[in-house]
Each structure stands twice: as C-alpha cells, then as structure tokens.
Design an enzyme around this catalytic site. Structure first.
Site, PDB file in Angstrom:
ATOM      1  N   MET A  51       0.844  -1.192   0.000  1.00  9.51           N
ATOM      2  CA  MET A  51       0.000   0.000   0.000  1.00  9.51           C
ATOM      3  C   MET A  51       0.881   1.243   0.000  1.00  9.51           C
ATOM      4  O   MET A  51       1.769   1.369   0.843  1.00  9.51           O
ATOM      5  CB  MET A  51      -0.890   0.028   1.249  1.00  9.51           C
ATOM      6  CG  MET A  51      -1.813  -1.163   1.386  1.00  9.51           C
ATOM      7  SD  MET A  51      -2.773  -1.070   2.922  1.00  9.51           S
ATOM      8  CE  MET A  51      -1.480  -1.391   4.128  1.00  9.51           C
ATOM      9  N   ILE A  76       2.331  -5.193   8.113  1.00 11.31           N
ATOM     10  CA  ILE A  76       3.745  -4.836   8.256  1.00 11.31           C
ATOM     11  C   ILE A  76       3.923  -3.329   8.160  1.00 11.31           C
ATOM     12  O   ILE A  76       3.468  -2.702   7.196  1.00 11.31           O
ATOM     13  CB  ILE A  76       4.594  -5.532   7.175  1.00 11.31           C
ATOM     14  CG1 ILE A  76       4.442  -7.056   7.281  1.00 11.31           C
ATOM     15  CG2 ILE A  76       6.065  -5.147   7.312  1.00 11.31           C
ATOM     16  CD1 ILE A  76       5.107  -7.802   6.146  1.00 11.31           C
ATOM     17  N   GLY A  98       0.642   3.989   4.591  1.00 13.62           N
ATOM     18  CA  GLY A  98       1.230   3.085   3.611  1.00 13.62           C
ATOM     19  C   GLY A  98       2.109   2.006   4.205  1.00 13.62           C
ATOM     20  O   GLY A  98       2.872   2.244   5.112  1.00 13.62           O
ATOM     21  N   SER A  99       2.009   0.809   3.691  1.00 10.68           N
ATOM     22  CA  SER A  99       2.853  -0.288   4.130  1.00 10.68           C
ATOM     23  C   SER A  99       2.530  -1.540   3.331  1.00 10.68           C
ATOM     24  O   SER A  99       2.299  -1.455   2.132  1.00 10.68           O
ATOM     25  CB  SER A  99       2.691  -0.531   5.626  1.00 10.68           C
ATOM     26  OG  SER A  99       3.704  -1.404   6.070  1.00 10.68           O
ATOM     27  N   ARG A 100       2.422  -2.705   4.017  1.00 10.78           N
ATOM     28  CA  ARG A 100       2.231  -3.962   3.302  1.00 10.78           C
ATOM     29  C   ARG A 100       1.440  -4.955   4.150  1.00 10.78           C
ATOM     30  O   ARG A 100       1.519  -4.931   5.381  1.00 10.78           O
ATOM     31  CB  ARG A 100       3.598  -4.568   2.966  1.00 10.78           C
ATOM     32  CG  ARG A 100       3.548  -5.600   1.861  1.00 10.78           C
ATOM     33  CD  ARG A 100       4.947  -6.078   1.544  1.00 10.78           C
ATOM     34  NE  ARG A 100       5.324  -7.247   2.315  1.00 10.78           N
ATOM     35  CZ  ARG A 100       6.583  -7.632   2.516  1.00 10.78           C
ATOM     36  NH1 ARG A 100       7.579  -6.893   2.048  1.00 10.78           N
ATOM     37  NH2 ARG A 100       6.848  -8.716   3.195  1.00 10.78           N
TER      38      ARG A 100
END
EC number: 4.1.1.65
Length: 232
Positions: free
Chosen positions: A102, A159, A189-191
């Site tokens: 993301m 994450i 934002g990340s994953r």
C-alpha cells in the site's frame, strides 16, 4: 431519497479512526490562520489530505468460502513461497505468500481475506525498512493474525514501513470475522502478507492492482454457481 442518503451516496465514508486526526488538523489550521492567512490554507490542504487518507469506501465482497480475498488496497508485490513468521505457529516449511503493498494514496483499511475465527493476534516490534523489501517480512514491526478458515489456517500479517509507523488492529483472539470485514489499518502506507494453505491456487500476479474486499487472491478450485456478494 433523504438528505442523509444523498450525502452518504455522494461522499466516501470516513473511518472513525481518522476523526481525531482530522479534527486536530482543522483546529491547528484555525490557530495558524490567526497568525498568518496563508498558513490557514496550508493547514486546510493537510486537513483535506487527512480526510482522503482515512476514506473507507464500501466494497462488494464475494461471499464464497472457496475464495481468498485481498485484505488491502495496493499493488501485488510478491507471489511465491516463504516461511511464515514464527509467532503464527504455522511451522517452518515455506507456504504460499501473497504480498500487497500500500502506498500513501491507497485506502488503508484492512479487511479479512476469509471467513473464520481468529486463533491469535501477535504484535512484534521491529524496524521500519521500506515495506517493498522482502526482508521487511521478518525485520519490520508487524502484527500477525491467525485465522481458522473453512479450508484451514491462514496467516495475515500487517507490516509497518518506512513511513507507516502505526499498525492498528481492533480485532482480538476468538473474534469471528466475515470475509471482507474490516479488522484494522496501517497508517501512511505499508504492506499486508497473506500466507495460504498448500491447496490454494493463486489468481493474481506481481504488479497487479488489488482492491481490499473485492480482488480474489486465490481459490480452492471448487466449482461454483452464481456468486453471492455482500456490500460493506
């Protein structure tokens, strides 16, 4: 149609997690405006950005136990075999992992990829490396959720990343989740990684855009009739 329905259908809903931040940006904008007018408008731009960040649009989710649905909006950044985090208790053999990255412009609400009961939720502190790096799976701060689905256990890992320093998970052990149900978010934002049982067939490719609650990441190869969906 009532005024309330018109507003609801015209504007994208905002998740409640964003209310304090939006209010804070707005108040600061007013205070800065007392000092210098241009600062007010700069603050308002940031307020609008915060509203955009916490948007929570409805999604049409396939109600099919044979499907695994994307838990996040973003780009599929990895499809392959990987050893799941130890805290998930899924063993040390590689499992199929699908990662969705993301960015700061993605919807940041995370949704359950399957229907099931949460076996455990474990938070692990760690680094804040670029979430697109493969080693972020083991070195970054993360929140791991183990779900007992109709087809076995599935691991979902939120994450943190280079910018994202805050993982939110409001679901707890023993909670029952519907597929597509909101269970958390990652700010800025990340994953999200999904660890799948061996009999699941992946239906996405690296670089593909995924939509939380809608995109089919994998299925179990069972023949199906007409799809049943849920809007939420």
């Amino acid at each position: 149609m009532s005024l309330t329905d018109t507003i609801r259908n015209t504007f994208v809903p905002i998740h409640r997690e964003g209310y304090p931040f939006i209010a804070g940006f707005f108040v600061v904008s007013l205070m800065l405006g007392w000092l210098w007018d241009p600062l007010f408008w700069i603050g308002m731009v940031l307020t609008v950005w915060c509203i955009y960040f916490y948007r929570d649009p409805e999604r049409v989710t396939p109600m099919d136990d044979d499907l695994v649905i994307s838990p996040a909006d973003g780009k599929v950044s990895f499809v392959g075999l990987a050893v799941p985090p130890a805290e998930l208790d899924l063993g040390y053999e590689p499992m199929t992992r699908v990662s969705v990255f993301m960015n700061v412009f993605s919807v940041h609400i995370n949704r359950s990829p399957v229907r099931g009961k949460i076996d455990k939720v474990v938070h692990r502190p760690g680094k804040f490396l670029n979430a697109e790096l493969d080693k972020a799976s083991t070195e970054n701060e993360r929140n791991s959720v183990l779900i007992e689905s109709p087809h076995g256990k599935i691991g979902v890992v939120q994450i943190a990343g280079l910018v994202a320093r805050r993982i939110v998970c409001w679901s707890n052990q023993d909670d029952e989740l519907s597929v597509g149900e909101r269970f958390g978010l990652i700010r800025f934002g990340s994953r999200v990684d999904v660890y799948l049982p061996s009999d699941a067939t992946v239906r996405v490719a690296v670089g593909q855009t995924a939509i939380a609650g809608e995109t089919v990441l994998a299925d179990y190869g069972t023949e199906r009739g007409e799809p049943v969906v849920r809007i939420a």
